[in-house]
Design an enzyme around this catalytic site. Sequence first.
Site, PDB file in Angstrom:
ATOM      1  N   MET A  30       7.188  -4.395   4.392  1.00  0.00           N
ATOM      2  CA  MET A  30       6.450  -5.048   5.469  1.00  0.00           C
ATOM      3  C   MET A  30       6.957  -6.477   5.678  1.00  0.00           C
ATOM      4  O   MET A  30       6.286  -7.296   6.317  1.00  0.00           O
ATOM      5  CB  MET A  30       4.950  -5.037   5.167  1.00  0.00           C
ATOM      6  N   HIS A  34      10.962 -10.953  -0.749  1.00  0.00           N
ATOM      7  CA  HIS A  34      11.145 -11.736  -1.971  1.00  0.00           C
ATOM      8  C   HIS A  34      12.043 -10.936  -2.915  1.00  0.00           C
ATOM      9  O   HIS A  34      12.521  -9.844  -2.554  1.00  0.00           O
ATOM     10  CB  HIS A  34       9.790 -12.070  -2.600  1.00  0.00           C
ATOM     11  N   HIS A  37      11.500  -7.103  -3.374  1.00  0.00           N
ATOM     12  CA  HIS A  37      12.108  -6.239  -2.354  1.00  0.00           C
ATOM     13  C   HIS A  37      13.627  -6.154  -2.572  1.00  0.00           C
ATOM     14  O   HIS A  37      14.222  -5.079  -2.490  1.00  0.00           O
ATOM     15  CB  HIS A  37      11.868  -6.803  -0.952  1.00  0.00           C
ATOM     16  N   GLN A  61      -2.513   0.873   8.057  1.00  0.00           N
ATOM     17  CA  GLN A  61      -2.829   0.881   6.629  1.00  0.00           C
ATOM     18  C   GLN A  61      -3.711  -0.289   6.208  1.00  0.00           C
ATOM     19  O   GLN A  61      -4.042  -0.439   5.042  1.00  0.00           O
ATOM     20  CB  GLN A  61      -1.563   0.923   5.774  1.00  0.00           C
ATOM     21  N   LYS A 151       5.120  -1.986  -8.672  1.00  0.00           N
ATOM     22  CA  LYS A 151       4.007  -2.926  -8.429  1.00  0.00           C
ATOM     23  C   LYS A 151       2.861  -2.198  -7.725  1.00  0.00           C
ATOM     24  O   LYS A 151       1.686  -2.461  -7.991  1.00  0.00           O
ATOM     25  CB  LYS A 151       4.522  -4.078  -7.571  1.00  0.00           C
ATOM     26  N   ASP A 152       3.229  -1.292  -6.803  1.00  0.00           N
ATOM     27  CA  ASP A 152       2.210  -0.504  -6.091  1.00  0.00           C
ATOM     28  C   ASP A 152       2.203   0.895  -6.697  1.00  0.00           C
ATOM     29  O   ASP A 152       2.638   1.872  -6.082  1.00  0.00           O
ATOM     30  CB  ASP A 152       2.530  -0.491  -4.596  1.00  0.00           C
ATOM     31  N   SER A 190       4.282 -10.624  -1.127  1.00  0.00           N
ATOM     32  CA  SER A 190       4.285 -11.368   0.135  1.00  0.00           C
ATOM     33  C   SER A 190       2.976 -12.138   0.295  1.00  0.00           C
ATOM     34  O   SER A 190       2.943 -13.218   0.869  1.00  0.00           O
ATOM     35  CB  SER A 190       4.450 -10.405   1.310  1.00  0.00           C
TER      36      SER A 190
HETATM   37  P1  AMP Z   1       5.582  -4.355   0.777  1.00  0.00           P
HETATM   38  O1  AMP Z   1       6.501  -5.137   1.665  1.00  0.00           O
HETATM   39  O2  AMP Z   1       4.628  -5.211   0.020  1.00  0.00           O
HETATM   40  O3  AMP Z   1       4.943  -3.192   1.477  1.00  0.00           O
HETATM   41  O4  AMP Z   1       6.511  -3.734  -0.346  1.00  0.00           O
HETATM   42  C1  AMP Z   1       7.635  -2.968  -0.037  1.00  0.00           C
HETATM   43  C2  AMP Z   1       8.163  -2.331  -1.300  1.00  0.00           C
HETATM   44  O5  AMP Z   1       8.505  -3.358  -2.240  1.00  0.00           O
HETATM   45  C3  AMP Z   1       7.118  -1.438  -1.985  1.00  0.00           C
HETATM   46  O6  AMP Z   1       7.770  -0.292  -2.524  1.00  0.00           O
HETATM   47  C4  AMP Z   1       6.585  -2.336  -3.065  1.00  0.00           C
HETATM   48  O7  AMP Z   1       6.048  -1.643  -4.176  1.00  0.00           O
HETATM   49  C5  AMP Z   1       7.832  -3.111  -3.464  1.00  0.00           C
HETATM   50  N1  AMP Z   1       7.481  -4.369  -4.112  1.00  0.00           N
HETATM   51  C6  AMP Z   1       6.554  -5.278  -3.695  1.00  0.00           C
HETATM   52  N2  AMP Z   1       6.459  -6.283  -4.587  1.00  0.00           N
HETATM   53  C7  AMP Z   1       7.330  -6.008  -5.599  1.00  0.00           C
HETATM   54  C8  AMP Z   1       7.691  -6.660  -6.824  1.00  0.00           C
HETATM   55  N3  AMP Z   1       7.140  -7.809  -7.184  1.00  0.00           N
HETATM   56  N4  AMP Z   1       8.640  -6.079  -7.591  1.00  0.00           N
HETATM   57  C9  AMP Z   1       9.213  -4.912  -7.229  1.00  0.00           C
HETATM   58  N5  AMP Z   1       8.917  -4.248  -6.092  1.00  0.00           N
HETATM   59  C10 AMP Z   1       7.989  -4.784  -5.283  1.00  0.00           C
END
Ligand code: AMP
Length: 291
Positions: A30, A34, A37, A61, A151-152, A190
Site C-alpha cells: 500500500m 520502508h 517492503h 480493506q 509482520k502480517d 507505514s
Molecule cells: P503494506 O504496505 O503494509 O500492506 O505491506 C505490504 C507487504 O509488506 C505485506 O506483505 C506486509 O506484511 C509486508 N511488510 C510490512 N511491514 C513489514 C516489515 N516491517 N517487515 C517485513 N515485511 C513487512
Amino acid sequence: MLIFHSKSDLQNHLETLRSENKKIGFVPTMGALHLGHLSLIALSKESNDVTVCSIFVNPTQFNDPKDFEKYPSTIEADKQLLISEGCDILFFPTVDEMYPNGLNENKHFELGELEQIWEGEHRPGHFQGVCLIVEKLLQLVLPDTLFLGEKDFQQVAVLRKMIAQHKDLSNIQVLTGKTIREADGLAMSSRNLRLNPEERKQALAIYKGFQFIQQGILNHSFDLNELKKQFEDQLYQNGFHKIDYIAFVEPNEMREISQLQFPFLVIVAAFLGQVRLIDNFYLTHEHTQRI
Ligand code: AMP
C-alpha cells in the site's frame, strides 16, 4: 523501472515476458515504502527474472474510514526506493481502475475461523477486502511467486487459504519474509509515520514486551496468563490506551494456547494515540534456552 497505471498495459507487458519464460515475482503493497517492503523486493529478485511491485491503498480493506483517509502516501520517494532496489515494474492504479463497478462488489470469500479471530474479529470485513484486492491483483499479474511479510502473520494465513481455494491461482507459490525492525526493535510499518516523537518512543513497549516474555520463559515463568497481564500493564504504562488483543497462539491456525507449547507466536494489536500498531514474535524452544 516501468510504471503502469492501467491493467491492460500491465497485462500486455507481462504476457510478453511470460512468453519469454520469464519467472515473475510479485510484492503487493500500500506504499509509504520502508525497508520491510524492500526486503520482499530483494527476496523476489533472488529467485525471479522480473519483480513486480504494486502500490494501491485498497479502500475495501479499511473498516475505519479515518484510517483510510490518513493512510500515508509518499509516492515519489517510493518510486526512488523501488528503483534503487532494482524493482522492474511498478503497478500504481487508481481506485476506479481496480473497482470499475464501485466498491460494493458482491463477493464472499470462505475464510472460516481465521476471519472470526484477532484481526478478523477487531477489523470486521478487513480480510474480505484484502482477499478481494489480492485476488484481482493476482489475476492480473499471474506471478510464479507471491511475497508476503510475516509482520502480517494472519494475512499470510488468510491469503494462503484464498489462493488454495482458487483453481486459477492455486499454483502460485507463497513465500514469506521476516519482519524488518528499526534499530531499537520497533517493527517497520507505514503507520509509524503517523506517530509523534513521544509516541514513537512509547511504541517500543511492544518489542520490549516480547523480550520480557522471552526472558520470563527463560526464567521459568510459564504462566501465560500472568505474562500476558504484565505485558498489558507495560503497554498501558507506556501510553497505549487500547489493546485489541495480546495472545499466545500456535502458528498454524493461530488458535490460542493456554499452556506453553513450542513453537508459538505472541501477537499484539494496540492503539497509541490514533495509530493502531500490530506486531508478532515467533518463539521456538531454542529461543528460550540459555546458551
Ligand atoms: P503494506 O504496505 O503494509 O500492506 O505491506 C505490504 C507487504 O509488506 C505485506 O506483505 C506486509 O506484511 C509486508 N511488510 C510490512 N511491514 C513489514 C516489515 N516491517 N517487515 C517485513 N515485511 C513487512
